[in-house]
Motif scaffolding. Structure first.
Motif, PDB file in Angstrom:
ATOM      1  N   GLY A 104       0.863  -1.075  -0.394  1.00 50.98           N
ATOM      2  CA  GLY A 104      -0.417  -0.130   0.024  1.00 50.98           C
ATOM      3  C   GLY A 104       0.825   1.101   0.151  1.00 50.98           C
ATOM      4  O   GLY A 104       0.261   2.377  -0.598  1.00 50.98           O
ATOM      5  N   LEU A 105       2.162   1.407   0.964  1.00 50.93           N
ATOM      6  CA  LEU A 105       2.947   2.395   1.296  1.00 50.93           C
ATOM      7  C   LEU A 105       3.390   2.596  -0.648  1.00 50.93           C
ATOM      8  O   LEU A 105       3.581   3.794  -0.573  1.00 50.93           O
ATOM      9  CB  LEU A 105       3.509   1.771   1.811  1.00 50.93           C
ATOM     10  N   ALA A 106       3.723   2.045  -1.554  1.00 46.69           N
ATOM     11  CA  ALA A 106       4.274   1.811  -2.937  1.00 46.69           C
ATOM     12  C   ALA A 106       3.546   1.873  -3.726  1.00 46.69           C
ATOM     13  O   ALA A 106       3.545   2.939  -4.786  1.00 46.69           O
ATOM     14  CB  ALA A 106       4.755   0.316  -3.216  1.00 46.69           C
ATOM     15  N   ARG A 116      13.385  -1.195   2.428  1.00 45.93           N
ATOM     16  CA  ARG A 116      13.806   0.444   2.227  1.00 45.93           C
ATOM     17  C   ARG A 116      14.253   0.336   1.080  1.00 45.93           C
ATOM     18  O   ARG A 116      13.641   1.691   0.112  1.00 45.93           O
ATOM     19  CB  ARG A 116      15.808   0.148   3.382  1.00 45.93           C
ATOM     20  N   GLU A 117      14.757  -0.876   0.471  1.00 55.29           N
ATOM     21  CA  GLU A 117      14.297  -0.671  -1.727  1.00 55.29           C
ATOM     22  C   GLU A 117      12.920   0.614  -1.664  1.00 55.29           C
ATOM     23  O   GLU A 117      13.227   1.311  -2.857  1.00 55.29           O
ATOM     24  CB  GLU A 117      14.637  -1.988  -1.899  1.00 55.29           C
ATOM     25  N   ALA A 141      12.173   4.180  -3.612  1.00 58.19           N
ATOM     26  CA  ALA A 141      12.277   3.430  -5.230  1.00 58.19           C
ATOM     27  C   ALA A 141      10.572   4.911  -5.164  1.00 58.19           C
ATOM     28  O   ALA A 141      10.764   5.361  -5.957  1.00 58.19           O
ATOM     29  CB  ALA A 141      11.203   2.524  -5.419  1.00 58.19           C
ATOM     30  N   ALA A 142      10.045   4.566  -4.133  1.00 61.71           N
ATOM     31  CA  ALA A 142       8.509   5.812  -3.884  1.00 61.71           C
ATOM     32  C   ALA A 142       9.121   6.487  -4.169  1.00 61.71           C
ATOM     33  O   ALA A 142       8.378   7.870  -4.361  1.00 61.71           O
ATOM     34  CB  ALA A 142       7.569   5.060  -3.087  1.00 61.71           C
ATOM     35  N   ASP A 189      17.569   8.129  -1.342  1.00 61.03           N
ATOM     36  CA  ASP A 189      18.192   7.208  -0.783  1.00 61.03           C
ATOM     37  C   ASP A 189      18.381   7.902   0.683  1.00 61.03           C
ATOM     38  O   ASP A 189      18.435   7.515   1.964  1.00 61.03           O
ATOM     39  CB  ASP A 189      19.180   6.569  -0.863  1.00 61.03           C
ATOM     40  N   ASP A 190      19.263   9.058   0.667  1.00 58.04           N
ATOM     41  CA  ASP A 190      19.055  10.383   1.445  1.00 58.04           C
ATOM     42  C   ASP A 190      18.494  10.745   1.875  1.00 58.04           C
ATOM     43  O   ASP A 190      17.297  10.597   3.609  1.00 58.04           O
ATOM     44  CB  ASP A 190      19.547  11.246   1.265  1.00 58.04           C
ATOM     45  N   VAL A 191      16.580  10.731   1.452  1.00 56.60           N
ATOM     46  CA  VAL A 191      14.944  11.328   1.628  1.00 56.60           C
ATOM     47  C   VAL A 191      14.898   9.478   2.818  1.00 56.60           C
ATOM     48  O   VAL A 191      14.883  10.249   4.377  1.00 56.60           O
ATOM     49  CB  VAL A 191      14.431  11.624   1.215  1.00 56.60           C
ATOM     50  N   THR A 192      15.499   8.556   2.678  1.00 63.86           N
ATOM     51  CA  THR A 192      15.158   7.338   3.534  1.00 63.86           C
ATOM     52  C   THR A 192      15.613   7.509   4.570  1.00 63.86           C
ATOM     53  O   THR A 192      15.578   7.291   5.559  1.00 63.86           O
ATOM     54  CB  THR A 192      15.175   6.381   2.782  1.00 63.86           C
ATOM     55  N   THR A 193      16.573   7.938   4.836  1.00 63.74           N
ATOM     56  CA  THR A 193      17.741   7.470   5.979  1.00 63.74           C
ATOM     57  C   THR A 193      17.311   8.842   6.731  1.00 63.74           C
ATOM     58  O   THR A 193      16.958   8.791   8.176  1.00 63.74           O
ATOM     59  CB  THR A 193      18.827   8.289   5.522  1.00 63.74           C
TER      60      THR A 193
END
Length: 224
Positions: free
Chosen positions: A105-107, A159-160, A164-165, A186-190
Motif C-alpha cells: 500500500g505504501l509503494a 528500504r529499497e 523507489a517510491a 536514499d538520503d530522504v529515506t535516511t
C-alpha cells in the motif's frame, strides 16, 4: 491467552465465526452439497481474513501499552481464535501478511497521490502515509519480540521499495520545477528513518509533523 502461550489446536466445530475449514471444498464434493455452499464458505473465509488483517493493522498502529496479542486481534476482528489460527497459524504468519499488505500500500500510494495532487502536496501526503506505516511496523516488532523465540521484521526490501517510491515523487517534483533535482532518494529515506525512530521513542504527532514539513522544505528548489 498471554502473548507467550503457544497456539491451541482450534476446533472446527466450536468456532462460530463462519470461516470455512481447509478441507471444506473436498468434503462438499464427496457429500454432494450444493456448490453455492462451498462458494459461500470461501467468501466467508476471505471476509474473515480481511477483517483479521484490518484489525491487526489497527492494533499494531496504536500499540502503546505493550505487545499486541493474537487474542486481541481475534476479538477486534469479531472472529473466534480458531478462525485466526486457520488463516495465520503463527504470529509470524500474521505479521508477515500485514507487513506485506502495508508495504504494498505504501509503494502504491506514490503514483496514486501523484495522480490526484501536485508533486509537493503528494510528497507531503505520502510522508504521512510513511509515518503510519512505520508506527504499524513498530507494533509488529513488539509482537514478534514478545514470543518465546523473538524474531524480526525484514528490512532490506522495505528500504529499497520506500526509496523507489521517494524517487518517483522527487522525479515528478523535479519535472515540474517544484522539487530539487539533485537529491538522492536514499538520503530522504535516511531522514525518514530518523523521524520514525524519534516517533517510536515518544515524539508527539505534532513534532513528527513539523519534522516532515522540514524535510519537504529542504527538498524545495534553492533560490538566490
Amino acid at each position: 491467552m498471554s502473548a507467550l502461550e503457544p497456539p491451541p489446536h482450534p476446533s472446527s466445530g466450536n468456532d462460530a465465526s463462519g470461516d470455512a475449514s481447509p478441507g471444506e471444498d473436498a468434503s462438499d464434493a464427496r457429500t454432494g452439497r450444493p456448490a453455492g455452499t462451498a462458494r459461500a464458505g470461501r467468501s466467508d473465509a476471505r471476509r474473515n481474513r480481511e477483517k483479521l488483517l484490518a484489525a491487526a493493522r489497527s492494533l499494531f498502529g496504536a500499540a502503546a501499552e505493550g505487545p499486541v496479542t493474537l487474542d486481541a486481534v481475534a476479538r477486534a476482528a469479531g472472529v473466534g481464535i480458531g478462525t485466526l489460527y486457520r488463516h495465520f497459524p503463527t504470529r509470524e504468519a500474521l505479521v508477515e501478511a500485514v507487513y506485506a499488505a502495508e508495504l504494498d500500500g505504501l509503494a502504491a500510494a506514490a503514483p496514486e497521490l501523484l495522480g490526484d495532487l501536485p508533486p509537493v502536496p503528494a510528497l507531503r501526503a505520502w510522508l504521512d502515509r510513511y509515518t503510519a506505516f512505520a508506527a504499524t511496523k513498530h507494533g509488529m516488532i513488539d509482537m514478534l519480540r514478545s514470543g518465546p523465540v523473538p524474531t524480526s521484521v525484514p528490512t532490506r526490501p522495505t528500504r529499497e521499495r520506500i526509496t523507489a517510491a521517494v524517487g518517483e515523487l522527487l522525479a515528478a517534483g523535479a519535472g515540474s520545477g517544484s522539487l530539487r533535482a539533485d537529491v538522492d532518494p536514499d538520503d530522504v529515506t535516511t531522514l525518514l528513518l530518523g523521524v520514525s525512530l524519534a516517533a517510536a521513542s515518544g515524539s508527539s504527532p505534532e513534532q513528527t509533523g513539523r519534522a516532515l514539513d522540514l524535510i519537504v522544505d529542504a527538498l524545495r528548489p534553492r533560490t538566490g
